[in-house]
Design an enzyme around this catalytic site. Structure first.
Site, PDB file in Angstrom:
ATOM      1  N   ASN A   7      58.689   7.049  42.191  1.00  0.00           N
ATOM      2  CA  ASN A   7      57.353   7.150  43.002  1.00  0.00           C
ATOM      3  C   ASN A   7      57.147   5.814  43.895  1.00  0.00           C
ATOM      4  O   ASN A   7      56.674   4.882  43.569  1.00  0.00           O
ATOM      5  CB  ASN A   7      56.021   7.355  42.323  1.00  0.00           C
ATOM      6  CG  ASN A   7      54.766   7.448  42.953  1.00  0.00           C
ATOM      7  OD1 ASN A   7      54.942   7.372  44.212  1.00  0.00           O
ATOM      8  ND2 ASN A   7      53.773   7.258  42.384  1.00  0.00           N
ATOM      9  N   LYS A   9      55.217   5.135  46.370  1.00  0.00           N
ATOM     10  CA  LYS A   9      53.784   4.727  46.829  1.00  0.00           C
ATOM     11  C   LYS A   9      53.896   4.188  48.341  1.00  0.00           C
ATOM     12  O   LYS A   9      54.674   4.754  49.166  1.00  0.00           O
ATOM     13  CB  LYS A   9      53.254   3.695  45.867  1.00  0.00           C
ATOM     14  CG  LYS A   9      53.372   4.140  44.545  1.00  0.00           C
ATOM     15  CD  LYS A   9      52.487   3.299  43.472  1.00  0.00           C
ATOM     16  CE  LYS A   9      52.911   3.759  41.982  1.00  0.00           C
ATOM     17  NZ  LYS A   9      52.082   2.916  41.005  1.00  0.00           N
ATOM     18  N   HIS A  96      48.162  11.778  40.824  1.00  0.00           N
ATOM     19  CA  HIS A  96      48.140  10.479  40.392  1.00  0.00           C
ATOM     20  C   HIS A  96      46.914   9.737  40.167  1.00  0.00           C
ATOM     21  O   HIS A  96      45.955  10.114  41.084  1.00  0.00           O
ATOM     22  CB  HIS A  96      49.134   9.721  41.472  1.00  0.00           C
ATOM     23  CG  HIS A  96      49.503   8.395  41.037  1.00  0.00           C
ATOM     24  ND1 HIS A  96      48.806   7.324  40.947  1.00  0.00           N
ATOM     25  CD2 HIS A  96      50.722   8.132  40.553  1.00  0.00           C
ATOM     26  CE1 HIS A  96      49.604   6.252  40.662  1.00  0.00           C
ATOM     27  NE2 HIS A  96      50.679   6.596  40.168  1.00  0.00           N
ATOM     28  N   GLU A 165      50.515   9.480  32.338  1.00  0.00           N
ATOM     29  CA  GLU A 165      50.490   7.918  32.813  1.00  0.00           C
ATOM     30  C   GLU A 165      49.315   7.503  32.373  1.00  0.00           C
ATOM     31  O   GLU A 165      48.221   7.401  33.314  1.00  0.00           O
ATOM     32  CB  GLU A 165      50.561   7.999  34.373  1.00  0.00           C
ATOM     33  CG  GLU A 165      51.929   8.456  34.803  1.00  0.00           C
ATOM     34  CD  GLU A 165      52.138   8.002  36.262  1.00  0.00           C
ATOM     35  OE1 GLU A 165      53.319   7.167  36.234  1.00  0.00           O
ATOM     36  OE2 GLU A 165      51.413   7.878  37.077  1.00  0.00           O
TER      37      GLU A 165
HETATM   38  P1  PGA Z   1      54.583   1.662  37.694  1.00  0.00           P
HETATM   39  O1  PGA Z   1      53.957   2.870  38.523  1.00  0.00           O
HETATM   40  O2  PGA Z   1      55.885   2.063  37.211  1.00  0.00           O
HETATM   41  O3  PGA Z   1      54.741   0.767  38.837  1.00  0.00           O
HETATM   42  O4  PGA Z   1      53.923   1.095  36.425  1.00  0.00           O
HETATM   43  C1  PGA Z   1      53.952   4.189  37.783  1.00  0.00           C
HETATM   44  C2  PGA Z   1      53.236   5.105  38.616  1.00  0.00           C
HETATM   45  O5  PGA Z   1      52.165   4.935  39.396  1.00  0.00           O
HETATM   46  O6  PGA Z   1      53.600   6.308  39.000  1.00  0.00           O
END
Ligand code: PGA
Length: 247
Positions: A7, A9, A96, A165
């Site tokens: 992901n 972002k 999310h 998550e």
């Molecule tokens: P991270 O993010 O691996 O940077 O903790 C996970 C996510 O938000 O899907």
């Protein structure tokens, strides 16, 4: 089948395709490559381009979100699952915690799920408790609510993936203790079975997964893969996660 989903972002411009080229090169040659799927969710701006480039390759492209209304509407800045599907995405994340924090409630999420499935996208539905809820031992209650308010047996389970998550773990470097995680994942799987029956959707873990801690998660065979944020922006870090998982 395991899943390694990156992901991105708010990250990436067209030349960031180099990262995917490297991941795809590894993935294509990896002797374990048949055991897992790699899906990358870049920002909307890159979906069409990346989907074209990787059209007949192993990597799959997805979106990070979709709007709840179908096809077209007069909502400025919104992008529907119909539009995402039409530029080549195969998957979309939904729910999310970033988007829940911006106002995505259960009702909206249900609409998003329906719209995405209707447009033939596979969904990665994200759930997770925050720090306070964890402290108050409310984790399982929260997860049950997040699942049961949005998912039901009428939905096509073959196109649904769940990503657990914990919000306190996203981007913090903190990960759940293995016994607790085992209990939580077990609970989610049990709950999904009560909704969908025997062959329930896979359950991934997400939150600070990296090449160093993936061996801890690897002990838990119930985890069907990972949703990876920070570490998916570097081909080396992402590849090392996969390598260490199968080591
Ligand atoms: P991270 O993010 O691996 O940077 O903790 C996970 C996510 O938000 O899907």
């Amino acid at each position: 089948m395991k899943y390694f989903i990156g992901n991105w972002k708010m990250f990436g411009v067209p030349k960031s395709v180099n990262i995917l080229n490297k991941i795809n090169y590894f993935y294509t040659k990896d002797k374990n490559g048949k055991k897992y799927k790699v899906i990358i969710t870049p920002p909307y701006t890159l979906i069409e381009n990346f989907s074209k480039i990787f059209k007949n390759k192993k990597i799959l492209i997805g979106a990070q979100n979709c709007f709840q209304k179908d096809r077209y509407s007069s909502d400025t800045g919104a992008v529907s699952s119909y539009m995402i599907k039409n530029v080549g995405a195969k998957y979309t994340l939904i729910g999310h915690s970033d988007n829940r924090a911006e106002g995505d409630n259960d009702k909206i999420l249900k609409e998003k799920v329906k719209s995405a499935l209707k447009n033939n996208l596979k969904i990665v539905f994200c759930i997770g408790e925050n720090k306070l809820e964890k402290k108050k031992k409310k984790t399982l209650i929260i997860l049950k609510k997040q699942i049961s308010k949005v998912l039901d047996k009428k939905l096509d389970k073959n196109n649904i993936i769940i990503a657990y998550e914990p919000i306190w773990s996203i981007g913090t470097g903190e990960i759940p203790n293995p016994r607790e995680l085992q209990r939580t994942i077990g609970y989610i799987k049990k709950l999904l079975k009560t909704i969908f029956g025997k062959k329930a959707p896979p359950v991934l873990y997400g939150g600070s997964v990296d090449a160093n801690n993936v061996y801890i998660f690897k002990q838990n065979k119930e985890i069907d893969g990972f949703l990876i944020g920070g570490a998916s922006k570097s081909s080396k870090k992402f590849i090392d996660i996969i390598k260490n998982y199968y080591r």
